[in-house]
Design a protein around this motif. Structure first.
Motif, PDB file in Angstrom:
ATOM      1  N   LEU A   1     -22.008  13.620  -4.011  1.00  0.00           N
ATOM      2  CA  LEU A   1     -20.634  14.375  -3.858  1.00  0.00           C
ATOM      3  C   LEU A   1     -21.085  15.775  -4.338  1.00  0.00           C
ATOM      4  O   LEU A   1     -20.586  16.672  -3.598  1.00  0.00           O
ATOM      5  N   VAL A   2     -21.899  16.019  -5.189  1.00  0.00           N
ATOM      6  CA  VAL A   2     -22.260  17.241  -5.668  1.00  0.00           C
ATOM      7  C   VAL A   2     -23.181  18.054  -4.533  1.00  0.00           C
ATOM      8  O   VAL A   2     -23.015  19.209  -4.195  1.00  0.00           O
ATOM      9  N   GLU A   3     -24.228  17.291  -4.075  1.00  0.00           N
ATOM     10  CA  GLU A   3     -25.107  17.868  -2.949  1.00  0.00           C
ATOM     11  C   GLU A   3     -24.328  18.053  -1.642  1.00  0.00           C
ATOM     12  O   GLU A   3     -24.760  19.009  -1.161  1.00  0.00           O
ATOM     13  N   ARG A   4     -23.173  17.486  -1.546  1.00  0.00           N
ATOM     14  CA  ARG A   4     -22.562  17.560  -0.210  1.00  0.00           C
ATOM     15  C   ARG A   4     -21.576  18.505  -0.578  1.00  0.00           C
ATOM     16  O   ARG A   4     -20.830  18.759   0.594  1.00  0.00           O
ATOM     17  N   LYS A   5     -21.465  19.166  -1.682  1.00  0.00           N
ATOM     18  CA  LYS A   5     -20.444  20.272  -1.921  1.00  0.00           C
ATOM     19  C   LYS A   5     -19.076  19.718  -1.923  1.00  0.00           C
ATOM     20  O   LYS A   5     -18.171  20.524  -1.597  1.00  0.00           O
ATOM     21  N   PHE A   6     -18.879  18.309  -2.020  1.00  0.00           N
ATOM     22  CA  PHE A   6     -17.484  17.933  -2.133  1.00  0.00           C
ATOM     23  C   PHE A   6     -16.964  18.064  -3.367  1.00  0.00           C
ATOM     24  O   PHE A   6     -15.476  18.129  -3.606  1.00  0.00           O
ATOM     25  N   ILE A   7     -17.536  18.276  -4.435  1.00  0.00           N
ATOM     26  CA  ILE A   7     -16.987  18.422  -5.871  1.00  0.00           C
ATOM     27  C   ILE A   7     -18.223  19.445  -6.519  1.00  0.00           C
ATOM     28  O   ILE A   7     -19.383  19.673  -6.134  1.00  0.00           O
ATOM     29  N   THR A   8     -17.775  20.201  -7.698  1.00  0.00           N
ATOM     30  CA  THR A   8     -18.837  20.922  -8.451  1.00  0.00           C
ATOM     31  C   THR A   8     -19.427  20.166  -9.440  1.00  0.00           C
ATOM     32  O   THR A   8     -18.897  18.991  -9.921  1.00  0.00           O
TER      33      THR A   8
ATOM     34  N   GLU B   1     -12.168  10.199   3.782  1.00  0.00           N
ATOM     35  CA  GLU B   1     -13.503  10.223   4.557  1.00  0.00           C
ATOM     36  C   GLU B   1     -14.716  10.803   3.822  1.00  0.00           C
ATOM     37  O   GLU B   1     -15.687  10.356   4.187  1.00  0.00           O
ATOM     38  N   GLN B   2     -14.348  11.748   2.890  1.00  0.00           N
ATOM     39  CA  GLN B   2     -15.602  12.386   2.226  1.00  0.00           C
ATOM     40  C   GLN B   2     -16.265  11.086   1.238  1.00  0.00           C
ATOM     41  O   GLN B   2     -17.676  11.087   1.485  1.00  0.00           O
ATOM     42  N   LEU B   3     -15.419  10.152   0.739  1.00  0.00           N
ATOM     43  CA  LEU B   3     -15.866   9.192  -0.044  1.00  0.00           C
ATOM     44  C   LEU B   3     -16.705   8.343   0.759  1.00  0.00           C
ATOM     45  O   LEU B   3     -17.878   7.786   0.638  1.00  0.00           O
ATOM     46  N   CYS B   4     -16.078   7.995   2.088  1.00  0.00           N
ATOM     47  CA  CYS B   4     -16.822   7.020   3.025  1.00  0.00           C
ATOM     48  C   CYS B   4     -18.212   7.870   3.407  1.00  0.00           C
ATOM     49  O   CYS B   4     -19.220   6.871   3.550  1.00  0.00           O
ATOM     50  N   GLU B   5     -18.350   8.909   3.791  1.00  0.00           N
ATOM     51  CA  GLU B   5     -19.600   9.512   4.057  1.00  0.00           C
ATOM     52  C   GLU B   5     -20.515   9.478   2.713  1.00  0.00           C
ATOM     53  O   GLU B   5     -21.685   9.148   3.014  1.00  0.00           O
ATOM     54  N   ALA B   6     -20.091   9.771   1.778  1.00  0.00           N
ATOM     55  CA  ALA B   6     -20.911   9.486   0.417  1.00  0.00           C
ATOM     56  C   ALA B   6     -21.390   7.884   0.045  1.00  0.00           C
ATOM     57  O   ALA B   6     -22.472   7.931  -0.159  1.00  0.00           O
ATOM     58  N   LEU B   7     -20.576   7.057   0.198  1.00  0.00           N
ATOM     59  CA  LEU B   7     -21.077   5.776   0.258  1.00  0.00           C
ATOM     60  C   LEU B   7     -21.885   5.326   1.416  1.00  0.00           C
ATOM     61  O   LEU B   7     -22.804   4.698   0.803  1.00  0.00           O
ATOM     62  N   ALA B   8     -21.774   5.833   2.526  1.00  0.00           N
ATOM     63  CA  ALA B   8     -22.667   5.548   3.517  1.00  0.00           C
ATOM     64  C   ALA B   8     -24.098   6.113   3.281  1.00  0.00           C
ATOM     65  O   ALA B   8     -25.143   5.539   3.449  1.00  0.00           O
ATOM     66  N   GLU B   9     -24.172   7.418   2.643  1.00  0.00           N
ATOM     67  CA  GLU B   9     -25.308   7.846   2.249  1.00  0.00           C
ATOM     68  C   GLU B   9     -26.273   7.289   1.155  1.00  0.00           C
ATOM     69  O   GLU B   9     -27.179   6.746   1.250  1.00  0.00           O
ATOM     70  N   GLN B  10     -25.179   6.723   0.329  1.00  0.00           N
ATOM     71  CA  GLN B  10     -25.695   6.110  -0.956  1.00  0.00           C
ATOM     72  C   GLN B  10     -26.547   4.645  -0.413  1.00  0.00           C
ATOM     73  O   GLN B  10     -27.538   4.298  -1.022  1.00  0.00           O
ATOM     74  N   MET B  11     -25.755   3.830   0.397  1.00  0.00           N
ATOM     75  CA  MET B  11     -26.214   2.709   0.678  1.00  0.00           C
ATOM     76  C   MET B  11     -27.227   2.658   1.954  1.00  0.00           C
ATOM     77  O   MET B  11     -27.533   1.508   2.429  1.00  0.00           O
ATOM     78  N   GLY B  12     -27.415   3.735   2.494  1.00  0.00           N
ATOM     79  CA  GLY B  12     -28.158   3.789   3.835  1.00  0.00           C
ATOM     80  C   GLY B  12     -27.598   3.204   4.993  1.00  0.00           C
ATOM     81  O   GLY B  12     -28.059   2.579   5.726  1.00  0.00           O
ATOM     82  N   MET B  13     -26.492   3.384   5.013  1.00  0.00           N
ATOM     83  CA  MET B  13     -25.458   2.808   6.205  1.00  0.00           C
ATOM     84  C   MET B  13     -24.881   3.960   7.001  1.00  0.00           C
ATOM     85  O   MET B  13     -24.867   5.158   6.542  1.00  0.00           O
ATOM     86  N   GLN B  14     -24.476   3.279   8.146  1.00  0.00           N
ATOM     87  CA  GLN B  14     -23.802   4.488   9.096  1.00  0.00           C
ATOM     88  C   GLN B  14     -22.470   4.520   8.867  1.00  0.00           C
ATOM     89  O   GLN B  14     -21.696   3.537   8.342  1.00  0.00           O
ATOM     90  N   ALA B  15     -21.728   5.734   8.686  1.00  0.00           N
ATOM     91  CA  ALA B  15     -20.269   5.979   8.568  1.00  0.00           C
ATOM     92  C   ALA B  15     -19.634   5.732   9.868  1.00  0.00           C
ATOM     93  O   ALA B  15     -19.828   6.396  10.812  1.00  0.00           O
ATOM     94  N   VAL B  16     -18.364   4.983   9.778  1.00  0.00           N
ATOM     95  CA  VAL B  16     -17.803   5.161  11.266  1.00  0.00           C
ATOM     96  C   VAL B  16     -16.309   5.353  10.870  1.00  0.00           C
ATOM     97  O   VAL B  16     -15.682   5.073   9.888  1.00  0.00           O
ATOM     98  N   SER B  17     -15.548   5.910  11.912  1.00  0.00           N
ATOM     99  CA  SER B  17     -14.115   5.908  11.942  1.00  0.00           C
ATOM    100  C   SER B  17     -13.596   4.912  12.828  1.00  0.00           C
ATOM    101  O   SER B  17     -13.893   4.955  13.994  1.00  0.00           O
ATOM    102  N   LEU B  18     -12.610   4.298  12.229  1.00  0.00           N
ATOM    103  CA  LEU B  18     -11.971   3.227  13.127  1.00  0.00           C
ATOM    104  C   LEU B  18     -10.921   3.303  13.825  1.00  0.00           C
ATOM    105  O   LEU B  18     -10.382   2.748  14.752  1.00  0.00           O
ATOM    106  N   GLY B  19     -10.163   4.740  13.654  1.00  0.00           N
ATOM    107  CA  GLY B  19      -9.030   5.060  14.431  1.00  0.00           C
ATOM    108  C   GLY B  19      -9.151   5.024  15.750  1.00  0.00           C
ATOM    109  O   GLY B  19      -8.107   4.623  16.636  1.00  0.00           O
ATOM    110  N   ASN B  20     -10.325   5.348  16.419  1.00  0.00           N
ATOM    111  CA  ASN B  20     -10.479   5.477  18.086  1.00  0.00           C
ATOM    112  C   ASN B  20     -11.100   4.080  18.523  1.00  0.00           C
ATOM    113  O   ASN B  20     -11.621   4.149  19.553  1.00  0.00           O
TER     114      ASN B  20
END
Length: 571
Positions: free
Chosen positions: A10-17, A49-68
């Motif tokens: 989260l810090v590296e992606r500059k989502f939080i300080t 959405e930011q939490l989803c991206e961070a979790l995907a990076e942590q677990m080595g998975m792809q992040a997807v949006s299900l809306g469309n």
């Protein structure tokens, strides 16, 4: 595999300080067990959405949006509604034997293993936000697939029909195809649906029963069996074979009873299924006992005794030696009560040993020994060996025969506290049962400190209960007159979505505790009858099962029908 910490990402992606991360870490110390990412989202430091991206990076998975994304119906069919809701997953695609699912809890790696076990396919996970997953579940599973739908698909499955052709004749099944049948997707899907629904509804047993013209499936919840829509009769062999495969039983043996065990992890907590297979005239009858450790809380405070009964029971179990018996029919909660008592006595200064058939719940700090009569490891033999292990407290799963009763008595006489169970109607009749087993009255008076009888009655659904007037017949069965219930209120659930239309939700325990004193011991020495012992115990304050049930009925916790059903034979 070493994962990056979510806070670092989260810090590296500059989502939080870094200062915000320090604040989050301090907050996490106050909320043991809660995930840092969820805390950050709850404090509005990041969005989903930011939490989803961070979790995907942590677990080595792809992040997807299900809306469309539009999910084809044939892909949705791979995962049933109970499974999707339980694991909070959404199937996205099925290609080359690999099912891809979107999940909002990717850190729970066991979910993918459990899905592979249930579905029989390779399963790959991608990460979606919690909001997206919940919205997709509501959108795609709003018209949830039911057991009836799956059974309809099974009846129309031409490949399965062909594989089972001619199988109605006893012994005509080609055993080389048995595992293929058991592993077929439709059979897996039906059995998974039944098991997940049963576990979700906190059922205690699942019954699969073959008859001449039908194959019944019944679920026992709150102590009562409910019939599900029966699968086609010709599927009996495939379903029972699937269960035997899961329980590691011999699928070729169809003439002898077999016992096995299926260990599952559902939603992150362990569930044991004890499997019993019994050959019958029309096929094999299978019963699966559900032992869900997340449902049972091994705490005497949570067992359900009244404060007065609990205080007296604690006095009894705290004695340095003697025998404490818990009595009641199968499924009345005896094991839970005994485990709760042992948990309370579980101290580093004392050695506790149990001998059980089978061991139902693991308790840290207690030595637990399984019984296996097939190799001669009976309760009696095991108890003899336990006495050489220097125990302070012993639990004997059940006193079934004179030999076990004799050794239990000798153990208590030599300074041990012995807990055990008996199958009798109430507390006073346990004395007669011990006499029938050949235990002399003087040994009963010297060793037995207390007997607890218990029953489980269904709890009135608090969402739909209404006041009712009991019939004269019900009052007569409880030996009550209209004057006895003057000013008292009775309730019954009319049925709603909360209780699945039954009027009952959950169960509550009735307890009858007979604590031995000098007068009762004198009566036992003179071979007093069960009725005489009951009357004397009541004069010392013992509340009978029936009186406990009536008090709960007056409070609206249960119905008078339940009190009659469970206690009418004890007058």
């Amino acid at each position: 595999m070493a994962f990056k910490r979510i806070g670092q990402i989260l810090v590296e992606r500059k989502f939080i300080t870094r200062d915000q991360l320090e604040t989050l870490l301090e907050e996490q110390k106050k909320r043991p067990g809660e995930l840092l990412g969820r805390i950050a989202e709850g404090m509005n430091l990041i969005n989903d959405e930011q939490l989803c991206e961070a979790l995907a990076e942590q677990m080595g998975m792809q992040a997807v949006s299900l809306g469309n994304i539009t999910i084809p119906p044939d892909v949705l069919a791979y995962v049933t509604e109970p499974m999707a809701q339980l694991y909070r997953i959404v199937p996205l695609s099925f290609r080359d034997g690999v099912l891809t699912v979107a999940m909002c809890d990717p850190q729970k790696l066991q979910i993918l293993d459990e899905l592979r076990n249930f579905l029989g396919y390779e399963v790959r996970g991608v990460v979606a936000s919690e909001r997206d997953v919940i919205a997709a579940l509501n959108r795609y599973y709003s018209t949830a697939e039911s057991v009836e739908d799956i059974i309809g698909d099974l009846e129309n499955d031409s490949e399965l029909q062909e594989a089972l052709k001619g199988g109605e004749r006893a012994g005509a099944y080609d055993l080389t195809k048995s595992e293929e049948l058991a592993d077929s997707a439709p059979v897996r899907k039906l059995l998974n649906m039944i098991m997940l629904l049963a576990i979700k509804d906190r059922a205690s047993d699942m019954h699969f029963e073959p008859f001449e013209d039908e194959f019944k499936v019944r679920i026992k919840a709150d102590g009562v069996l409910f019939e599900m829509v029966p699968p086609p009769k010709h599927l009996a062999f495939a379903i029972t074979t699937r269960i035997k495969v899961m329980a590691n039983l011999d699928i070729a043996e169809r003439r002898l009873p077999q016992d096995g065990r299926i260990e599952l992890t559902i939603g992150g907590h362990p569930v044991d299924l004890r499997v019993s297979v019994l050959p019958t005239m029309f096929g094999e009858s299978v019963v699966m006992r559900v032992l869900d450790r997340s449902v049972v809380k091994l705490d005497l405070e949570a067992v359900g005794m009244t404060p007065a009964t609990l205080a007296h029971f604690r006095e009894v179990i705290d004695k340095p030696n003697g025998i404490v018996l818990v009595t009641g029919p199968t499924g009345s909660g005896k094991t839970t009560t005994l485990y709760s008592a042992l948990s309370e006595l579980n101290d580093v200064a004392d050695k506790l040993i149990t001998t059980e058939d089978p061991i139902e719940y693991d308790i840290d700090g207690i030595v637990q020994v399984p019984i296996d009569a097939s190799i001669g490891n009976t309760f009696a033999n095991c108890l003899r060996a336990i006495l050489r292990q220097d125990p302070d407290v012993i639990l004997v799963g059940e006193i079934r025969d004179p030999e076990t009763a004799e050794i239990a008595v000798q153990a208590s006489l030599t300074g041990h506290m012995v807990f055990s169970t008996l199958h009798t109607n109430d507390a006073p009749s346990s004395v007669t049962r011990l006499r029938d087993m050949g235990v002399p009255p003087f040994l009963i008076t010297a060793t037995v400190e207390g007997i607890l009888a218990q029953r489980l009655v269904r709890r009135c659904c608090q969402n739909c209960k209404q006041e009712v007037k009991p019939s004269m017949d019900l009052l007569a069965e409880l030996q009550l007159t209209p004057d006895d219930v003057q000013g008292k209120k009775f309730y019954r659930g009319v049925g709603c979505d909360t209780c699945n239309g039954t009027g009952y939700k959950g169960r509550v325990g009735l307890f009858e505790l007979m604590v031995f004193n000098d007068d009762l011991r004198e009566m036992v020495m003179h071979n007093a009858s069960t009725e005489e012992l009951r009357d004397k115990a009541r004069s010392y304050g013992m509340v009978t099962l029936r009186d406990a049930g009536l008090e709960f009925a007056f409070q609206g916790l249960t119905t008078i029908d339940e009190v009659v059903r469970e206690t009418v034979l004890e007058a």
